[in-house]
Scaffold this motif. Structure first.
Motif, PDB file in Angstrom:
ATOM      1  N   SER A   1      -3.567  -4.017   6.221  1.00 22.58           N
ATOM      2  CA  SER A   1      -2.558  -2.961   6.272  1.00 22.58           C
ATOM      3  C   SER A   1      -2.964  -1.840   7.225  1.00 22.58           C
ATOM      4  CB  SER A   1      -2.345  -2.370   4.875  1.00 22.58           C
ATOM      5  OG  SER A   1      -1.421  -1.312   4.919  1.00 22.58           O
TER       6      SER A   1
ATOM      7  N   ASN B   1       0.913   4.206  -2.838  1.00 25.33           N
ATOM      8  CA  ASN B   1       0.717   5.600  -2.455  1.00 25.33           C
ATOM      9  C   ASN B   1       1.843   6.474  -3.009  1.00 25.33           C
ATOM     10  OD1 ASN B   1      -1.622   4.997  -1.044  1.00 25.33           O
ATOM     11  ND2 ASN B   1      -0.660   5.065   0.971  1.00 25.33           N
TER      12      ASN B   1
ATOM     13  N   TYR C   1      -4.504  -6.986   1.003  1.00 20.56           N
ATOM     14  CA  TYR C   1      -3.610  -6.008   1.635  1.00 20.56           C
ATOM     15  C   TYR C   1      -4.413  -4.931   2.364  1.00 20.56           C
ATOM     16  CZ  TYR C   1       0.248  -7.790  -1.313  1.00 20.56           C
ATOM     17  OH  TYR C   1       1.193  -8.560  -1.933  1.00 20.56           O
ATOM     18  N   LYS C   2      -5.455  -4.445   1.702  1.00 22.50           N
ATOM     19  CA  LYS C   2      -6.263  -3.372   2.285  1.00 22.50           C
ATOM     20  C   LYS C   2      -6.896  -3.792   3.602  1.00 22.50           C
ATOM     21  CE  LYS C   2      -8.994  -0.961  -0.278  1.00 22.50           C
ATOM     22  NZ  LYS C   2      -9.989  -0.502  -1.262  1.00 22.50           N
ATOM     23  N   LYS C   3      -7.211  -5.072   3.745  1.00 24.58           N
ATOM     24  CA  LYS C   3      -7.861  -5.568   4.961  1.00 24.58           C
ATOM     25  C   LYS C   3      -6.904  -5.590   6.150  1.00 24.58           C
ATOM     26  CE  LYS C   3     -11.215  -8.428   2.553  1.00 24.58           C
ATOM     27  NZ  LYS C   3     -11.575  -9.784   2.158  1.00 24.58           N
TER      28      LYS C   3
ATOM     29  N   TYR D   1      -4.318  -6.983  -3.606  1.00 20.68           N
ATOM     30  CA  TYR D   1      -4.514  -5.680  -2.977  1.00 20.68           C
ATOM     31  C   TYR D   1      -5.764  -5.661  -2.112  1.00 20.68           C
ATOM     32  CZ  TYR D   1      -0.597  -3.004  -4.629  1.00 20.68           C
ATOM     33  OH  TYR D   1       0.669  -2.525  -4.800  1.00 20.68           O
ATOM     34  N   SER D   2      -6.791  -6.426  -2.477  1.00 20.95           N
ATOM     35  CA  SER D   2      -7.982  -6.470  -1.617  1.00 20.95           C
ATOM     36  C   SER D   2      -7.612  -7.068  -0.266  1.00 20.95           C
ATOM     37  CB  SER D   2      -9.103  -7.264  -2.290  1.00 20.95           C
ATOM     38  OG  SER D   2      -8.694  -8.594  -2.554  1.00 20.95           O
TER      39      SER D   2
ATOM     40  N   ILE E   1       0.845  -1.203   0.000  1.00 20.56           N
ATOM     41  CA  ILE E   1       0.000   0.000   0.000  1.00 20.56           C
ATOM     42  C   ILE E   1       0.877   1.248   0.000  1.00 20.56           C
ATOM     43  CG2 ILE E   1      -1.745   1.315   1.272  1.00 20.56           C
ATOM     44  CD1 ILE E   1      -2.875  -1.275   0.024  1.00 20.56           C
TER      45      ILE E   1
ATOM     46  N   LYS F   1      -3.074   3.163   5.072  1.00 23.29           N
ATOM     47  CA  LYS F   1      -4.284   3.237   4.261  1.00 23.29           C
ATOM     48  C   LYS F   1      -3.969   3.852   2.903  1.00 23.29           C
ATOM     49  CE  LYS F   1      -6.518   1.442   7.550  1.00 23.29           C
ATOM     50  NZ  LYS F   1      -6.473  -0.007   7.516  1.00 23.29           N
ATOM     51  N   GLU F   2      -4.771   3.479   1.913  1.00 19.75           N
ATOM     52  CA  GLU F   2      -4.606   4.080   0.598  1.00 19.75           C
ATOM     53  C   GLU F   2      -4.836   5.582   0.702  1.00 19.75           C
ATOM     54  OE1 GLU F   2      -7.545   2.139  -1.810  1.00 19.75           O
ATOM     55  OE2 GLU F   2      -6.091   0.681  -2.531  1.00 19.75           O
TER      56      GLU F   2
END
Length: 158
Positions: free
Chosen positions: A90, A34, A86-88, A83-84, A30, A93-94
């Protein structure tokens, strides 16, 4: 000997290391995306300076992402790669489209704070597991990133 993995580490402890490394991988991924966005969208007076610095940073992050994934494989596990996913997990945050250089540098510093903290946890876990490979990797990352924190902070005149 039957509780050891292929590289001679305690299986249970190396499972915990691999799980934590996957969390680190998510944060790095992430963070990487960014910084790519900062590189692409930066505007203003410091464009040329920051555009190049952000490119240097995302290239370094990409190398570390690969090294972390390979370390997870070395421990006998699979690196996560969505990435889905990772988002959970991490903590980083994006970021939305950021074109202001000072905001981008602040986000980078906050991301380093999270990354370095994860790496310090991994140092402790890897020391407890006698995993010199992970320990050396984290130690090298922390040393280099502490210097980057100093440099980015100096840029902001903190």
């Amino acid at each position: 000997m039957k509780n050891l993995n292929a590289i001679g580490l305690d299986t249970e402890k190396s499972n915990a290391l691999a799980e934590k490394l996957n969390e680190l991988l998510a944060n790095y991924s992430i963070f990487y995306q960014n910084v790519r966005g900062y590189h692409w969208n930066i505007r203003g007076e410091k464009f040329f300076e920051l555009h190049l610095k952000f490119e240097e940073l995302y290239n370094d992050l990409l190398l570390k992402i690969d090294e972390i994934a390979e370390r997870i494989l070395t421990l006998g596990h699979s690196p996560n790669h969505s990435y889905s996913g990772y988002k959970k997990i991490s903590e980083i945050k994006e970021s939305s489209q950021v074109s202001d250089g000072l905001e981008a540098v602040n986000d980078i510093l906050n991301s380093f704070k999270i990354i370095i903290s994860f790496q310090r946890e991994l140092l402790s876990l890897s020391a407890d597991t006698n995993d010199e490979g992970t320990n050396a990797l984290m130690s090298d990352y922390i040393r280099a990133q502490e210097k980057l924190v100093w440099m980015y902070s100096a840029y902001l005149q903190r």
